[in-house]
Design an enzyme around this catalytic site. Structure first.
Site, PDB file in Angstrom:
ATOM      1  N   ASP A  37       6.770  -7.127  -5.457  1.00  0.00           N
ATOM      2  CA  ASP A  37       5.746  -6.121  -5.711  1.00  0.00           C
ATOM      3  C   ASP A  37       4.832  -6.525  -6.864  1.00  0.00           C
ATOM      4  O   ASP A  37       5.196  -7.349  -7.712  1.00  0.00           O
ATOM      5  CB  ASP A  37       6.393  -4.783  -6.072  1.00  0.00           C
ATOM      6  CG  ASP A  37       7.113  -4.133  -4.902  1.00  0.00           C
ATOM      7  OD1 ASP A  37       7.129  -4.735  -3.808  1.00  0.00           O
ATOM      8  OD2 ASP A  37       7.669  -3.036  -5.093  1.00  0.00           O
ATOM      9  N   HIS A  88       0.621  -2.056  -1.674  1.00  0.00           N
ATOM     10  CA  HIS A  88       1.286  -1.354  -2.779  1.00  0.00           C
ATOM     11  C   HIS A  88       0.306  -0.412  -3.477  1.00  0.00           C
ATOM     12  O   HIS A  88       0.547   0.009  -4.623  1.00  0.00           O
ATOM     13  CB  HIS A  88       1.820  -2.398  -3.760  1.00  0.00           C
ATOM     14  CG  HIS A  88       2.921  -1.916  -4.659  1.00  0.00           C
ATOM     15  ND1 HIS A  88       3.977  -1.129  -4.218  1.00  0.00           N
ATOM     16  CD2 HIS A  88       3.156  -2.125  -5.987  1.00  0.00           C
ATOM     17  CE1 HIS A  88       4.791  -0.875  -5.226  1.00  0.00           C
ATOM     18  NE2 HIS A  88       4.318  -1.463  -6.319  1.00  0.00           N
ATOM     19  N   HIS A  92      -1.709   0.728  -8.476  1.00  0.00           N
ATOM     20  CA  HIS A  92      -0.380   1.182  -8.881  1.00  0.00           C
ATOM     21  C   HIS A  92      -0.343   2.641  -9.318  1.00  0.00           C
ATOM     22  O   HIS A  92       0.576   3.058 -10.039  1.00  0.00           O
ATOM     23  CB  HIS A  92       0.203   0.290  -9.991  1.00  0.00           C
ATOM     24  CG  HIS A  92       1.705   0.163  -9.911  1.00  0.00           C
ATOM     25  ND1 HIS A  92       2.562   1.073 -10.488  1.00  0.00           N
ATOM     26  CD2 HIS A  92       2.502  -0.761  -9.327  1.00  0.00           C
ATOM     27  CE1 HIS A  92       3.812   0.705 -10.270  1.00  0.00           C
ATOM     28  NE2 HIS A  92       3.811  -0.409  -9.561  1.00  0.00           N
ATOM     29  N   HIS A 189       9.723  -8.472  -8.607  1.00  0.00           N
ATOM     30  CA  HIS A 189       8.329  -8.305  -9.019  1.00  0.00           C
ATOM     31  C   HIS A 189       7.733  -9.625  -9.488  1.00  0.00           C
ATOM     32  O   HIS A 189       8.339 -10.331 -10.294  1.00  0.00           O
ATOM     33  CB  HIS A 189       8.232  -7.258 -10.138  1.00  0.00           C
ATOM     34  CG  HIS A 189       8.625  -5.879  -9.696  1.00  0.00           C
ATOM     35  ND1 HIS A 189       9.939  -5.511  -9.507  1.00  0.00           N
ATOM     36  CD2 HIS A 189       7.873  -4.793  -9.380  1.00  0.00           C
ATOM     37  CE1 HIS A 189       9.985  -4.243  -9.099  1.00  0.00           C
ATOM     38  NE2 HIS A 189       8.748  -3.788  -9.016  1.00  0.00           N
TER      39      HIS A 189
END
Length: 232
Positions: A37, A88, A92, A189
């Site tokens: 991510d 995603h 964010h 990540h």
């Protein structure tokens, strides 16, 4: 405060409650999915790609549209190497805090960024890049209804070692080993938080899971093991 011990408990509660999401694959087959991510990142993602190349493993990347726009060459390289790409959000922001129009804009702008960076037809990207992982794993039943209505597929997780807090490579690896099993969907990540360690962490995880006889696949392969109808 670290919540790593709580994620396996949350998984056991949320998976049967929200079964239209992809939480994991079949336990009957020795497949696991490595997912990343918050990228792409100009430094951490190329290091990660080198590790994946070394082991000839295809992973899945859930991108932020803003990061794609900042590093289009890196995004294009990830796609060129055959890795699976998902969304995603653009920047964010937590999905439940967004109005429907803002959430849809966030996803569509990320698709536009991917099409531009990877030199792909936007219509094809909108049809094919439809896996969505909510930032911080936060969603509501209404969020899932919107995603379903817009023909996106929500992708969650079964193994979350909280690598973004950088507790140390060995800690992250041990957390993964304690939780992993057939069908596991592992979240790491390669962005600004946690990406500093992602290459080394991933290399160690791959080595150990290969020794356990596990094989690495993309989230698309895991989707094929469950039923998720398209919106009409």
């Amino acid at each position: 405060m670290q919540f790593a011990p709580l994620y396996p408990i949350a998984y056991q509660i949320l998976k049967p409650t929200f079964n239209n999401c992809l939480w994991a694959g079949s336990v009957a087959q020795p497949y696991v999915a490595l997912t990343f991510d918050d990228g792409p990142h100009p430094q951490w993602t190329p290091q990660l790609l080198a590790v994946l190349d070394r082991y000839n493993i295809t992973a899945s990347f859930f991108w932020l549209g803003a990061c794609v726009n900042r590093t289009p060459d890196i995004a294009k390289e990830v796609y060129r190497r055959g890795h699976w790409v998902g969304l995603h959000g653009y920047d964010h922001r937590i999905f439940p805090r967004l109005a429907p129009d803002s959430l849809r804009w966030s996803l569509s702008q990320t698709q536009i960024a991917i099409a531009n960076a990877c030199e792909l037809d936007l219509e094809d990207v909108c049809k094919q890049v439809r896996d969505v992982r909510p930032p911080n794993g936060m969603f509501t039943p209404q969020t899932l209804k919107w995603l379903r209505k817009w023909n996106y597929r929500p992708v969650m997780w079964s193994v979350v070692p909280e690598d973004w807090l950088r507790p140390g490579v060995s800690v992250v690896v041990q957390r993964v080993l304690r939780q992993v099993r057939n069908g596991s969907l592992i979240v790491l990540h390669d962005g600004a938080c946690g990406g500093q360690d992602v290459a080394e962490t991933t290399a160690q995880i791959i080595e150990l899971l290969l020794q356990l006889g596990l094989k690495f696949v993309t989230v698309d392969r895991l989707w094929q093991q469950i039923s998720y109808p398209r919106a009409r």
